[in-house]
Motif scaffolding. Structure first.
Motif, PDB file in Angstrom:
ATOM      1  N   SER A   1     -18.128 -32.116 -18.407  1.00  0.00           N
ATOM      2  CA  SER A   1     -18.082 -31.288 -19.614  1.00  0.00           C
ATOM      3  C   SER A   1     -18.999 -31.803 -20.714  1.00  0.00           C
ATOM      4  N   GLY A   2     -19.646 -32.932 -20.483  1.00  0.00           N
ATOM      5  CA  GLY A   2     -20.596 -33.445 -21.455  1.00  0.00           C
ATOM      6  C   GLY A   2     -22.003 -32.934 -21.251  1.00  0.00           C
ATOM      7  N   GLU A   3     -22.205 -32.112 -20.221  1.00  0.00           N
ATOM      8  CA  GLU A   3     -23.535 -31.591 -19.907  1.00  0.00           C
ATOM      9  C   GLU A   3     -23.726 -30.188 -20.501  1.00  0.00           C
ATOM     10  N   PRO A   4     -24.832 -29.947 -21.208  1.00  0.00           N
ATOM     11  CA  PRO A   4     -25.079 -28.604 -21.785  1.00  0.00           C
ATOM     12  C   PRO A   4     -25.047 -27.489 -20.746  1.00  0.00           C
ATOM     13  N   GLU A   5     -25.495 -27.790 -19.534  1.00  0.00           N
ATOM     14  CA  GLU A   5     -25.525 -26.774 -18.483  1.00  0.00           C
ATOM     15  C   GLU A   5     -24.123 -26.262 -18.144  1.00  0.00           C
TER      16      GLU A   5
ATOM     17  N   VAL B   1     -23.316 -28.989 -11.396  1.00  0.00           N
ATOM     18  CA  VAL B   1     -23.856 -29.569 -12.633  1.00  0.00           C
ATOM     19  C   VAL B   1     -24.440 -30.932 -12.296  1.00  0.00           C
ATOM     20  N   PRO B   2     -25.764 -31.082 -12.383  1.00  0.00           N
ATOM     21  CA  PRO B   2     -26.394 -32.349 -11.990  1.00  0.00           C
ATOM     22  C   PRO B   2     -26.109 -33.467 -12.984  1.00  0.00           C
ATOM     23  N   HIS B   3     -26.288 -34.690 -12.502  1.00  0.00           N
ATOM     24  CA  HIS B   3     -26.170 -35.883 -13.346  1.00  0.00           C
ATOM     25  C   HIS B   3     -24.779 -36.010 -13.970  1.00  0.00           C
TER      26      HIS B   3
ATOM     27  N   VAL C   1     -18.839 -27.618 -10.297  1.00  0.00           N
ATOM     28  CA  VAL C   1     -18.589 -28.911  -9.664  1.00  0.00           C
ATOM     29  C   VAL C   1     -19.638 -29.917 -10.131  1.00  0.00           C
ATOM     30  N   ALA C   2     -19.229 -31.175 -10.184  1.00  0.00           N
ATOM     31  CA  ALA C   2     -20.130 -32.267 -10.551  1.00  0.00           C
ATOM     32  C   ALA C   2     -20.785 -32.826  -9.294  1.00  0.00           C
ATOM     33  N   THR C   3     -22.067 -33.050  -9.356  1.00  0.00           N
ATOM     34  CA  THR C   3     -22.781 -33.518  -8.166  1.00  0.00           C
ATOM     35  C   THR C   3     -22.355 -34.919  -7.735  1.00  0.00           C
ATOM     36  N   GLU C   4     -21.822 -35.712  -8.677  1.00  0.00           N
ATOM     37  CA  GLU C   4     -21.446 -37.094  -8.358  1.00  0.00           C
ATOM     38  C   GLU C   4     -19.937 -37.297  -8.398  1.00  0.00           C
TER      39      GLU C   4
END
Length: 249
Positions: free
Chosen positions: A232-236, A223-225, A195-198
Motif C-alpha cells: 500500500s506504499g506504492e503509488p501504483e 505491484v512491483p517492488h 498482489v505484491a511481487t515479493e
C-alpha cells in the motif's frame, strides 16, 4: 539423555504445539486492536457502532464522501491491522465514502451500511486485505455488490497454513478456514486483485488460484517492488484502485 526422555520431549512437542494453536488460534489469527480516537475530530468522519450477531458491539468510522447518497467502500483489514489509518488516505477513494470497521461480521456490517441514508445502496464495494480478503469474499458470495477489491488474497487459510507449517495437521486444527476458493465461483461482481511481487506471507500462487476461480469479470495487477506489508506504499497500488472505482461509478 535416555531414549525414553527424548521420546517424551518429542511427544510433548507433538501434542503441545497443535494444542496451543487450537486453543489460541483466534488470538493469533485475528489479533484485535483498539480504534485510534483521532479520526473523530474530523468533520466528515462519524464514529459508528454496529451490533454483531453474537451480541458484540463493533466500532469503526464512516468517512463520508462529498455527495449524498455516495457509493461506499467497506474495508476489511488484515491480521493486526488497525483500520483507522485509511481515514488519512481517504482522498485516494475520491467520490466514494468509506466504512472502516475492525471486522467480526461482514454481513451485518454490509446490511448496516445499506440502511444508511448517506449510502448509495446500489454502489457498495467490498475491499479486503490479506486476512480480510476472506471476509470480503464471503460477503460477495452472500450479497449483491458493485465490485470487490482483494489485496494479497488467498485460496484458503488452510492452504496458506500448510505452506508455512507443513509439519502440523493444520487442516484438522483450524476452526476458521476462510475457504474463499469454494465461494469464488459463485461471485459475479467485478474483481480487482492486487498482489505484491515479493509477498512471502501469502505467495501469489494462493492469490492466483482464487483469481482463476472467480466467476465475474476480473483484473489481475501485480505491484512491483513491494511485499506483503509494503504494497500500500506504492503509488501504483492506489492508481489501480482509483481506476477500478472510477469504472464502477
Amino acid at each position: 539423555m535416555t531414549v525414553g526422555s527424548i521420546l517424551k520431549i518429542v511427544l510433548g512437542v507433538a501434542i503441545g504445539v497443535p494444542l496451543f494453536m487450537w486453543l489460541f488460534q483466534e488470538r493469533m489469527l485475528f489479533f484485535p486492536r483498539l480504534l485510534d480516537s483521532r479520526p473523530a475530530l474530523r468533520p466528515n468522519v462519524e464514529e459508528v457502532s454496529i451490533l454483531a450477531a453474537d451480541g458484540i458491539t463493533l466500532r469503526g468510522w464512516l468517512v463520508k464522501g462529498d455527495e449524498a447518497p455516495a457509493p461506499l467502500v467497506i474495508y476489511f483489514g488484515g491480521n493486526a491491522e488497525e483500520v483507522s489509518w485509511l481515514v488519512d488516505v481517504a482522498d485516494y477513494f475520491v467520490g466514494w465514502s468509506l466504512l472502516l470497521v475492525n471486522f467480526r461480521d461482514g454481513l451485518v456490517i454490509h446490511d448496516y451500511a445499506k440502511r444508511r441514508p448517506e449510502v448509495n445502496s446500489e454502489r457498495i464495494v467490498a475491499m479486503g486485505r490479506s486476512l480480510g480478503s476472506g471476509v470480503a469474499v464471503h460477503l460477495a458470495a452472500h450479497r449483491v455488490l458493485r465490485g470487490v477489491i482483494l489485496v494479497s488474497p488467498y485460496d484458503s487459510i488452510v492452504e496458506v497454513a500448510k505452506r508455512h507449517y507443513p509439519f502440523l495437521p493444520v487442516s484438522l486444527m483450524l476452526r476458521h478456514r476462510f475457504d474463499s476458493l469454494a465461494l469464488a465461483p459463485r461471485v459475479e461482481a467485478p474483481l480487482l486483485c492486487l498482489v505484491a511481487t515479493e509477498d512471502r506471507v501469502i505467495p501469489s500462487a494462493h492469490s492466483r488460484a482464487l483469481f482463476r476461480a472467480w466467476l465475474g469479470t476480473k483484473t489481475w495487477h501485480e505491484v512491483p517492488h513491494s511485499d506483503h506489508d509494503s504494497i500500500s506504499g506504492e503509488p501504483e497500488y492506489w492508481r489501480s484502485i482509483a481506476d477500478f472505482l472510477k469504472a464502477l461509478r
